[in-house]
Design a protein around this motif. Sequence first.
Motif, PDB file in Angstrom:
ATOM      1  N   ALA A   1      -1.785  -2.934  -8.976  1.00 24.39           N
ATOM      2  CA  ALA A   1      -3.076  -3.114  -8.311  1.00 24.39           C
ATOM      3  C   ALA A   1      -4.100  -3.788  -9.206  1.00 24.39           C
ATOM      4  O   ALA A   1      -5.009  -4.466  -8.724  1.00 24.39           O
ATOM      5  CB  ALA A   1      -3.599  -1.767  -7.836  1.00 24.39           C
ATOM      6  N   ALA A   2      -3.966  -3.612 -10.527  1.00 24.86           N
ATOM      7  CA  ALA A   2      -4.909  -4.206 -11.474  1.00 24.86           C
ATOM      8  C   ALA A   2      -4.514  -5.620 -11.888  1.00 24.86           C
ATOM      9  O   ALA A   2      -5.211  -6.237 -12.693  1.00 24.86           O
ATOM     10  CB  ALA A   2      -5.012  -3.323 -12.718  1.00 24.86           C
ATOM     11  N   GLY A   3      -3.407  -6.136 -11.367  1.00 22.71           N
ATOM     12  CA  GLY A   3      -2.978  -7.491 -11.697  1.00 22.71           C
ATOM     13  C   GLY A   3      -2.067  -7.581 -12.906  1.00 22.71           C
ATOM     14  O   GLY A   3      -1.776  -8.684 -13.374  1.00 22.71           O
ATOM     15  N   ARG A   4      -1.578  -6.439 -13.408  1.00 21.14           N
ATOM     16  CA  ARG A   4      -0.652  -6.462 -14.543  1.00 21.14           C
ATOM     17  C   ARG A   4       0.766  -6.724 -14.048  1.00 21.14           C
ATOM     18  O   ARG A   4       1.212  -6.092 -13.093  1.00 21.14           O
ATOM     19  CB  ARG A   4      -0.702  -5.135 -15.296  1.00 21.14           C
ATOM     20  CG  ARG A   4      -2.024  -4.853 -15.988  1.00 21.14           C
ATOM     21  CD  ARG A   4      -1.980  -3.532 -16.732  1.00 21.14           C
ATOM     22  NE  ARG A   4      -1.875  -2.412 -15.818  1.00 21.14           N
ATOM     23  CZ  ARG A   4      -2.912  -1.680 -15.418  1.00 21.14           C
ATOM     24  NH1 ARG A   4      -4.128  -1.948 -15.851  1.00 21.14           N
ATOM     25  NH2 ARG A   4      -2.726  -0.668 -14.577  1.00 21.14           N
ATOM     26  N   PRO A   5       1.504  -7.655 -14.692  1.00 20.47           N
ATOM     27  CA  PRO A   5       2.863  -7.937 -14.241  1.00 20.47           C
ATOM     28  C   PRO A   5       3.792  -6.751 -14.441  1.00 20.47           C
ATOM     29  O   PRO A   5       3.771  -6.106 -15.489  1.00 20.47           O
ATOM     30  CB  PRO A   5       3.296  -9.132 -15.108  1.00 20.47           C
ATOM     31  CG  PRO A   5       2.274  -9.273 -16.171  1.00 20.47           C
ATOM     32  CD  PRO A   5       1.073  -8.500 -15.804  1.00 20.47           C
ATOM     33  N   VAL A   6       4.582  -6.458 -13.420  1.00 14.02           N
ATOM     34  CA  VAL A   6       5.546  -5.365 -13.461  1.00 14.02           C
ATOM     35  C   VAL A   6       6.965  -5.910 -13.596  1.00 14.02           C
ATOM     36  O   VAL A   6       7.714  -5.527 -14.480  1.00 14.02           O
ATOM     37  CB  VAL A   6       5.431  -4.486 -12.192  1.00 14.02           C
ATOM     38  CG1 VAL A   6       6.466  -3.366 -12.208  1.00 14.02           C
ATOM     39  CG2 VAL A   6       4.022  -3.901 -12.075  1.00 14.02           C
ATOM     40  N   PHE A  13       0.831  -1.196   0.000  1.00 18.86           N
ATOM     41  CA  PHE A  13       0.000   0.000   0.000  1.00 18.86           C
ATOM     42  C   PHE A  13       0.868   1.250   0.000  1.00 18.86           C
ATOM     43  O   PHE A  13       1.998   1.240   0.503  1.00 18.86           O
ATOM     44  CB  PHE A  13      -0.899   0.033   1.239  1.00 18.86           C
ATOM     45  CG  PHE A  13      -1.547  -1.271   1.556  1.00 18.86           C
ATOM     46  CD1 PHE A  13      -2.590  -1.741   0.789  1.00 18.86           C
ATOM     47  CD2 PHE A  13      -1.098  -2.046   2.617  1.00 18.86           C
ATOM     48  CE1 PHE A  13      -3.195  -2.959   1.074  1.00 18.86           C
ATOM     49  CE2 PHE A  13      -1.689  -3.262   2.901  1.00 18.86           C
ATOM     50  CZ  PHE A  13      -2.739  -3.721   2.123  1.00 18.86           C
ATOM     51  N   ASP A  14       0.325   2.339  -0.541  1.00 17.61           N
ATOM     52  CA  ASP A  14       1.023   3.618  -0.462  1.00 17.61           C
ATOM     53  C   ASP A  14       0.692   4.304   0.862  1.00 17.61           C
ATOM     54  O   ASP A  14      -0.007   3.750   1.720  1.00 17.61           O
ATOM     55  CB  ASP A  14       0.712   4.493  -1.681  1.00 17.61           C
ATOM     56  CG  ASP A  14      -0.749   4.943  -1.745  1.00 17.61           C
ATOM     57  OD1 ASP A  14      -1.487   4.790  -0.738  1.00 17.61           O
ATOM     58  OD2 ASP A  14      -1.157   5.460  -2.800  1.00 17.61           O
ATOM     59  N   ALA A  15       1.175   5.538   1.040  1.00 19.06           N
ATOM     60  CA  ALA A  15       1.004   6.241   2.312  1.00 19.06           C
ATOM     61  C   ALA A  15      -0.451   6.583   2.621  1.00 19.06           C
ATOM     62  O   ALA A  15      -0.793   6.857   3.774  1.00 19.06           O
ATOM     63  CB  ALA A  15       1.851   7.519   2.313  1.00 19.06           C
ATOM     64  N   SER A  16      -1.306   6.570   1.591  1.00 25.45           N
ATOM     65  CA  SER A  16      -2.729   6.855   1.791  1.00 25.45           C
ATOM     66  C   SER A  16      -3.562   5.600   1.989  1.00 25.45           C
ATOM     67  O   SER A  16      -4.788   5.676   2.121  1.00 25.45           O
ATOM     68  CB  SER A  16      -3.269   7.640   0.584  1.00 25.45           C
ATOM     69  OG  SER A  16      -2.592   8.870   0.449  1.00 25.45           O
ATOM     70  N   GLY A  17      -2.928   4.429   1.997  1.00 23.22           N
ATOM     71  CA  GLY A  17      -3.647   3.180   2.164  1.00 23.22           C
ATOM     72  C   GLY A  17      -4.172   2.588   0.885  1.00 23.22           C
ATOM     73  O   GLY A  17      -4.975   1.655   0.912  1.00 23.22           O
ATOM     74  N   ASN A  18      -3.734   3.096  -0.270  1.00 23.81           N
ATOM     75  CA  ASN A  18      -4.173   2.562  -1.551  1.00 23.81           C
ATOM     76  C   ASN A  18      -3.308   1.370  -1.975  1.00 23.81           C
ATOM     77  O   ASN A  18      -2.088   1.380  -1.798  1.00 23.81           O
ATOM     78  CB  ASN A  18      -4.088   3.641  -2.635  1.00 23.81           C
ATOM     79  CG  ASN A  18      -4.949   4.841  -2.324  1.00 23.81           C
ATOM     80  OD1 ASN A  18      -6.136   4.703  -2.040  1.00 23.81           O
ATOM     81  ND2 ASN A  18      -4.356   6.024  -2.353  1.00 23.81           N
ATOM     82  N   LEU A  19      -3.947   0.366  -2.530  1.00 21.73           N
ATOM     83  CA  LEU A  19      -3.238  -0.803  -3.030  1.00 21.73           C
ATOM     84  C   LEU A  19      -2.433  -0.417  -4.270  1.00 21.73           C
ATOM     85  O   LEU A  19      -2.972   0.153  -5.217  1.00 21.73           O
ATOM     86  CB  LEU A  19      -4.242  -1.902  -3.382  1.00 21.73           C
ATOM     87  CG  LEU A  19      -3.694  -3.161  -4.054  1.00 21.73           C
ATOM     88  CD1 LEU A  19      -2.760  -3.904  -3.095  1.00 21.73           C
ATOM     89  CD2 LEU A  19      -4.840  -4.059  -4.503  1.00 21.73           C
ATOM     90  N   VAL A  20      -1.120  -0.730  -4.272  1.00 24.75           N
ATOM     91  CA  VAL A  20      -0.280  -0.401  -5.422  1.00 24.75           C
ATOM     92  C   VAL A  20       0.409  -1.620  -6.024  1.00 24.75           C
ATOM     93  O   VAL A  20       0.651  -1.660  -7.217  1.00 24.75           O
ATOM     94  CB  VAL A  20       0.762   0.686  -5.081  1.00 24.75           C
ATOM     95  CG1 VAL A  20       0.101   2.044  -4.934  1.00 24.75           C
ATOM     96  CG2 VAL A  20       1.564   0.333  -3.838  1.00 24.75           C
ATOM     97  N   TYR A  21       0.759  -2.616  -5.211  1.00 19.69           N
ATOM     98  CA  TYR A  21       1.414  -3.834  -5.709  1.00 19.69           C
ATOM     99  C   TYR A  21       0.838  -5.056  -5.013  1.00 19.69           C
ATOM    100  O   TYR A  21       0.362  -4.985  -3.879  1.00 19.69           O
ATOM    101  CB  TYR A  21       2.926  -3.797  -5.466  1.00 19.69           C
ATOM    102  CG  TYR A  21       3.657  -2.733  -6.235  1.00 19.69           C
ATOM    103  CD1 TYR A  21       3.652  -2.724  -7.624  1.00 19.69           C
ATOM    104  CD2 TYR A  21       4.357  -1.729  -5.572  1.00 19.69           C
ATOM    105  CE1 TYR A  21       4.312  -1.746  -8.323  1.00 19.69           C
ATOM    106  CE2 TYR A  21       5.023  -0.745  -6.269  1.00 19.69           C
ATOM    107  CZ  TYR A  21       5.000  -0.756  -7.651  1.00 19.69           C
ATOM    108  OH  TYR A  21       5.654   0.226  -8.342  1.00 19.69           O
TER     109      TYR A  21
END
Length: 217
Positions: free
Chosen positions: A69-74, A43-51
Motif C-alpha cells: 500500500a505504501a508503494g514498496r516493491p514486494v 483490498f482486504d476484507a475490510s476495504g483497506n488497500l494492501v497491494y
Amino acid sequence: MAAKVHPNVALPSLGQPPADEEPVTLTVWRKSLLLNCRGFTVFDASGNLVYRVDSYASDSRAEVVLMDAAGRPVLTVRRRRLIGLGADQWLVYPGEEARRTPPLYAVKRRAPAQYMRGGGHGSAKSMAHVAPCSGAAGVGAKTGGGYEVEGSYLRRCCTVYDERRQAVAEVRPKEALGTDVFRLVVQPGMEVPLAMAVVLALDQMFGKPSLLRSWSS
C-alpha cells in the motif's frame, strides 16, 4: 463500482498467515487508482488497500512490480521468452531485483495441446504450472513440486493446487461487478504475495484484454 471497491486507509502488505489462521480473502480490481495508469488495486476484507500495480502508458518494461500500500516493491513478475519451446515463462523475483537475484518461481503457460489433452504436469484442466526455482530464497520460496493452476482465468474461476492436490488459492467472481473485480481467496498453506504474483502472470497469459499485455510484448 468504484464506490464499492474504494479503499479505506492504507495498511502494510499481508504476509503468510500462520497455519491456524483463517483463509485471506482479497478483492482484486483490474484498475490503477492513479490517473493515466494501468494496473491492479487490491483490498482486504475490510476495504483497506494492501497491494497495487501501477504503470504509465509509456512504460514498456517486460515486467510487473507488485507493491504494498505504501508503494514498496514486494515481488516482480518478469516475462522470459522461450524460443522454440511453444510457451513463455513468467519469472517471480523478490522485491524489485529482477536483474540482480535468482528468481523464486517460474510460471509457465501450458501449451495448447497440453491444455486440451492433459500432457505434461497436472490434468487436462491445467492452464499453468508454477515451479520453484533452484536455489531460491525469500518471499514465496519453497521446495517441492510447485503448484498447478486449473480452471478459467477468463471467467475468473480457477484454483491453485499444491503438490498434494490441496487447493491453496482460488480466483472467484465477485457478484454483479463483472470480470474486472474479483475475489482471491488464499489458504494458510500459500503466501499471499505469491498468490498475487500468480494472478498477475495469469492476466498476462489469459486476460482479454490484458491490462499488462503491452508490458510483455
